[in-house]
Structures are given as C-alpha cells and as structure tokens.
Scaffold this active site. Sequence first.
Site, short mmCIF file in Angstrom:
data_model
loop_
_atom_site.label_atom_id
_atom_site.label_comp_id
_atom_site.label_asym_id
_atom_site.label_seq_id
_atom_site.Cartn_x
_atom_site.Cartn_y
_atom_site.Cartn_z
N ASN A 1 2.22 4.66 1.76
CA ASN A 1 2.48 5.83 1.86
C ASN A 1 2.26 6.32 0.20
O ASN A 1 2.34 5.64 -0.46
CB ASN A 1 3.95 6.23 2.22
CG ASN A 1 5.02 5.48 1.77
OD1 ASN A 1 4.87 4.24 1.34
ND2 ASN A 1 6.36 6.02 1.73
N ILE A 2 1.78 7.54 0.37
CA ILE A 2 1.56 8.28 -1.03
C ILE A 2 2.27 9.59 -1.00
O ILE A 2 1.83 10.43 -0.44
CB ILE A 2 0.19 8.28 -1.49
CG1 ILE A 2 -0.67 7.00 -1.26
CG2 ILE A 2 0.00 9.00 -2.67
CD1 ILE A 2 -2.17 7.22 -1.11
N GLU B 1 0.10 4.78 7.58
CA GLU B 1 -0.90 4.46 8.58
C GLU B 1 -2.15 5.61 8.39
O GLU B 1 -3.28 5.09 8.59
CB GLU B 1 -0.12 5.03 10.04
CG GLU B 1 0.88 4.23 10.30
CD GLU B 1 2.26 4.78 9.96
OE1 GLU B 1 2.37 5.34 8.83
OE2 GLU B 1 3.08 4.80 10.68
N1 THU Z 1 6.11 7.73 6.32
C1 THU Z 1 5.09 6.85 6.53
O1 THU Z 1 4.35 6.39 5.61
N2 THU Z 1 4.78 6.68 7.99
C2 THU Z 1 5.26 7.16 8.98
O2 THU Z 1 4.84 7.06 10.11
C3 THU Z 1 6.64 7.92 8.92
C4 THU Z 1 7.12 8.19 7.42
C5 THU Z 1 6.62 7.73 4.94
C6 THU Z 1 6.41 9.32 4.45
C7 THU Z 1 7.27 9.25 3.30
O3 THU Z 1 6.76 8.81 2.27
C8 THU Z 1 8.48 8.20 3.79
O4 THU Z 1 7.66 7.30 4.88
C9 THU Z 1 9.89 8.84 4.11
O5 THU Z 1 9.61 9.76 5.29
#
Ligand code: THU
Length: 144
Positions: free
Chosen positions: A42-43, A55
């Site tokens: 996640n970024i 994802e």
């Molecule tokens: N996040 C993801 O990377 N994948 C998901 O399917 C749900 C949420 C991340 C986004 C954000 O950076 C953090 O989790 C908290 O919501």
Amino acid sequence: MNEKQLIALSLEAMEKAYAPYSGYKVGAALLCADGTVYQGCNIENASYGATNCAERTAFFKAVSDGHREFTAIAICGGKDGTVTGLFPPCGICRQVMGEFCGPDFKVYMVGPEGTYQEQTLSQLLPWGFRAEEHMKDSHDKKIC
Ligand code: THU
C-alpha cells in the site's frame, strides 16, 4: 510456486509499505498464469483518497508489464506490519480482480503464525459488475 511461497512473498512486500497515515502496512503477491510473481504494497497519500492498496499496486505493476492472466494472490497486513488477523481485500480491489480474473481465482488471506484462509474470487465478489460480454457468460446462466 505454492501458496506458502506466495504468502512469504506477500510478507516481504509488506515491509515496503508506505503507510505514514494509518500505520497499517499491507503486502500482496500476485501469481500470473505464466508463473511470474508481482509484489505490491500500500502507498498512502496525504490526501488519503489518493492512497493505493497493496493488491492494486501488484495488479497494476503486472498489467503494465503486459500480463493479463492470473492464478492467485496472497494478502497480508496489520498495524505497523504485525499480522494479528486476516486482511481481506477492499471492495475496489475486488472489483479490479474481477476485471482480469475468473471466478476460480484464489485469494489467500494471511493470518498470524503461518495460518491463512483461502477464498475464490466468486466467494469474495458474487454478482460483480463486469463488461457486458463477460456478464453474458456469468450472470445470464443464473436467470431461470
Ligand atoms: N489497504 C490495502 O492495502 N488493501 C486493502 O484491501 C484494504 C486497505 C490499505 C489502504 C490503507 O493504506 C490502509 O490499508 C488502511 O486502510
């Protein structure tokens, strides 16, 4: 590439997460049909809304490299990178999976201490919106 190896690559990807706002680090490892694996994290962004999930990072890396067929994805996440429970994919990521993957696409959600939960895309996204030609294949059969 088995699911345990894919999970290990998702845990490695989680270490690269850029999550200064939520503190939730998320990692993904996407297995292409030809055996190639793409990792994603996640970024986050100061605007919050411009944040990209782990994802989708993995999918967009793979698609922009020319891949269109996928077999499975492993996903892990947790506060400060500590996995205390499953991290199911958000709705937008499920929709992106539905664009490129069939109903049997496997999603491994990583839990603590080597545990994981396996689900198919059709379990996670029943009746998902698809382009019209795909809907003919999947949804029309259910009309009786
Ligand atoms: N996040 C993801 O990377 N994948 C998901 O399917 C749900 C949420 C991340 C986004 C954000 O950076 C953090 O989790 C908290 O919501």
